[in-house]
Write a protein that holds these residues in place. Structure first.
Motif, PDB file in Angstrom:
ATOM      1  N   UNK A 132       0.818  -1.218   0.000  1.00 57.11           N
ATOM      2  CA  UNK A 132       0.000   0.000   0.000  1.00 57.11           C
ATOM      3  C   UNK A 132       0.854   1.271   0.000  1.00 57.11           C
ATOM      4  N   UNK A 133       2.081   1.192   0.455  1.00 58.28           N
ATOM      5  CA  UNK A 133       2.901   2.390   0.651  1.00 58.28           C
ATOM      6  C   UNK A 133       3.407   2.976  -0.663  1.00 58.28           C
ATOM      7  N   UNK A 134       3.434   4.309  -0.725  1.00 58.42           N
ATOM      8  CA  UNK A 134       4.132   5.003  -1.797  1.00 58.42           C
ATOM      9  C   UNK A 134       5.502   5.356  -1.237  1.00 58.42           C
ATOM     10  N   UNK A 135       6.551   4.942  -1.927  1.00 57.55           N
ATOM     11  CA  UNK A 135       7.907   5.047  -1.396  1.00 57.55           C
ATOM     12  C   UNK A 135       8.779   5.876  -2.328  1.00 57.55           C
ATOM     13  N   UNK A 136       9.465   6.858  -1.742  1.00 50.79           N
ATOM     14  CA  UNK A 136      10.466   7.630  -2.469  1.00 50.79           C
ATOM     15  C   UNK A 136      11.848   7.227  -1.987  1.00 50.79           C
ATOM     16  N   UNK A 137      12.690   6.839  -2.921  1.00 50.50           N
ATOM     17  CA  UNK A 137      14.108   6.628  -2.644  1.00 50.50           C
ATOM     18  C   UNK A 137      14.842   7.839  -3.205  1.00 50.50           C
ATOM     19  N   UNK A 138      15.337   8.675  -2.329  1.00 45.21           N
ATOM     20  CA  UNK A 138      16.038   9.898  -2.702  1.00 45.21           C
ATOM     21  C   UNK A 138      17.523   9.702  -2.449  1.00 45.21           C
ATOM     22  N   UNK A 139      18.311   9.726  -3.512  1.00 46.96           N
ATOM     23  CA  UNK A 139      19.744   9.494  -3.336  1.00 46.96           C
ATOM     24  C   UNK A 139      20.553  10.657  -3.917  1.00 46.96           C
ATOM     25  N   UNK A 140      21.690  10.900  -3.306  1.00 44.72           N
ATOM     26  CA  UNK A 140      22.633  11.897  -3.805  1.00 44.72           C
ATOM     27  C   UNK A 140      23.910  11.172  -4.196  1.00 44.72           C
ATOM     28  N   UNK A 141      24.482  11.585  -5.329  1.00 49.97           N
ATOM     29  CA  UNK A 141      25.664  10.901  -5.862  1.00 49.97           C
ATOM     30  C   UNK A 141      26.757  11.925  -6.138  1.00 49.97           C
ATOM     31  N   UNK A 142      27.978  11.580  -5.799  1.00 45.01           N
ATOM     32  CA  UNK A 142      29.085  12.496  -6.006  1.00 45.01           C
ATOM     33  C   UNK A 142      29.423  12.714  -7.456  1.00 45.01           C
ATOM     34  N   UNK A 143      29.224  11.673  -8.268  1.00 46.87           N
ATOM     35  CA  UNK A 143      29.572  11.734  -9.684  1.00 46.87           C
ATOM     36  C   UNK A 143      28.331  11.525 -10.544  1.00 46.87           C
ATOM     37  N   UNK A 144      28.455  11.771 -11.819  1.00 49.19           N
ATOM     38  CA  UNK A 144      27.391  11.545 -12.785  1.00 49.19           C
ATOM     39  C   UNK A 144      27.416  10.079 -13.205  1.00 49.19           C
ATOM     40  N   UNK A 145      26.317   9.385 -12.982  1.00 47.37           N
ATOM     41  CA  UNK A 145      26.228   7.975 -13.364  1.00 47.37           C
ATOM     42  C   UNK A 145      25.302   7.777 -14.556  1.00 47.37           C
ATOM     43  N   UNK A 146      25.021   8.851 -15.287  1.00 40.92           N
ATOM     44  CA  UNK A 146      24.141   8.772 -16.452  1.00 40.92           C
ATOM     45  C   UNK A 146      24.704   7.900 -17.548  1.00 40.92           C
ATOM     46  N   UNK A 147      23.891   7.581 -18.565  1.00 36.44           N
ATOM     47  CA  UNK A 147      24.305   6.652 -19.625  1.00 36.44           C
ATOM     48  C   UNK A 147      25.509   7.114 -20.431  1.00 36.44           C
ATOM     49  N   UNK A 148      25.781   8.408 -20.478  1.00 33.89           N
ATOM     50  CA  UNK A 148      26.917   8.910 -21.247  1.00 33.89           C
ATOM     51  C   UNK A 148      28.150   9.128 -20.367  1.00 33.89           C
ATOM     52  N   UNK A 149      28.038   8.827 -19.084  1.00 32.70           N
ATOM     53  CA  UNK A 149      29.131   9.059 -18.145  1.00 32.70           C
ATOM     54  C   UNK A 149      30.152   7.931 -18.183  1.00 32.70           C
TER      55      UNK A 149
END
Length: 224
Positions: A132-149
């Motif tokens: 039933x819960x709506x869950x937010x996972x909020x994370x902070x990252x030191x580097x860019x982990x995007x697909x072009x990184x």
């Protein structure tokens, strides 16, 4: 309505994940002035790591546990019950070495509990209780982990969270990642924070609309 807010950053005043979580919850409170917030700081109330005694206790049927076993599992019982009692959940954490802080891994080990957050039926099929819960996972990252990184593909945090919480029934999981931060140039850092704040503002409005439109019946809406 109850929201559980869990922080896992070792930093305090300078923590980006803590600050972003507070901003997100403040947005929810604007639309839900009666929202009850239950708070857990895993760097203060540090969950116990798994020991031989802990493992033996959780796999002993409840009615066969000794007094010592019940005492050993008291904090784990409390955290699992606290999570189940929430309607909305915000987990805020930094990424440490591509994955989660050790205190959050310990938290997961404490809240994945047979008979509490999941139940096995007579056929051995697992039924997670966190549906039933709506869950937010909020994370902070030191580097860019995007697909072009250069670090693309090194995010071990998101799949670990997805697997653990899907096992205990979570169907409404949302992920917002602020990156790059610690190891980025100021302009890129500001852009990463701005993007995360925008995503959080949009998610807050989505949650508020869902609550208003469905009287908080999450089964009527699939997760993002």
């Amino acid at each position: 309505m109850k929201l559980l807010h869990v922080d896992a950053s070792a930093k305090r005043a300078t923590s980006n994940s803590r600050a972003l979580a507070r901003q997100f919850i403040a947005l929810l409170q604007q639309g839900l002035p009666d929202l009850e917030v239950d708070y857990l700081d895993l760097t203060v109330d540090v969950p116990s790591h798994v020991t031989e005694e802990f493992a033996r206790a959780i796999y002993t049927p409840k009615d066969l546990r000794t007094v010592e076993m019940h005492d050993l599992l008291a904090d784990s019982d409390r955290m699992a019950t606290q999570l189940l009692a929430a309607d909305l959940v915000v987990f805020a954490m930094p990424m440490y070495n591509w994955s989660m802080p050790s205190v959050f891994k310990a938290y997961i080990d404490n809240i994945i509990r047979a008979g509490l957050t999941y139940i096995s039926d007579e056929q051995g099929i697992i039924h997670g209780q966190l549906d039933k819960q709506r869950i937010l996972f909020l994370s902070t990252r030191g580097a860019d982990l995007g697909p072009e990184s250069r670090y693309a593909g090194m995010d071990a945090l998101t799949p670990a969270l997805q697997a653990a919480f899907k096992f205990i029934g979570a169907r409404h999981m949302h992920f917002v990642n602020a990156e790059p931060l610690e190891f980025a140039q100021p302009q890129a850092r500001e852009a990463g924070l701005a993007k995360a704040k925008l995503e959080l503002a949009e998610l807050a409005q989505t949650w508020l609309r869902t609550i208003a439109d469905t009287d908080f019946a999450p089964s009527l809406e699939h997760a993002i």
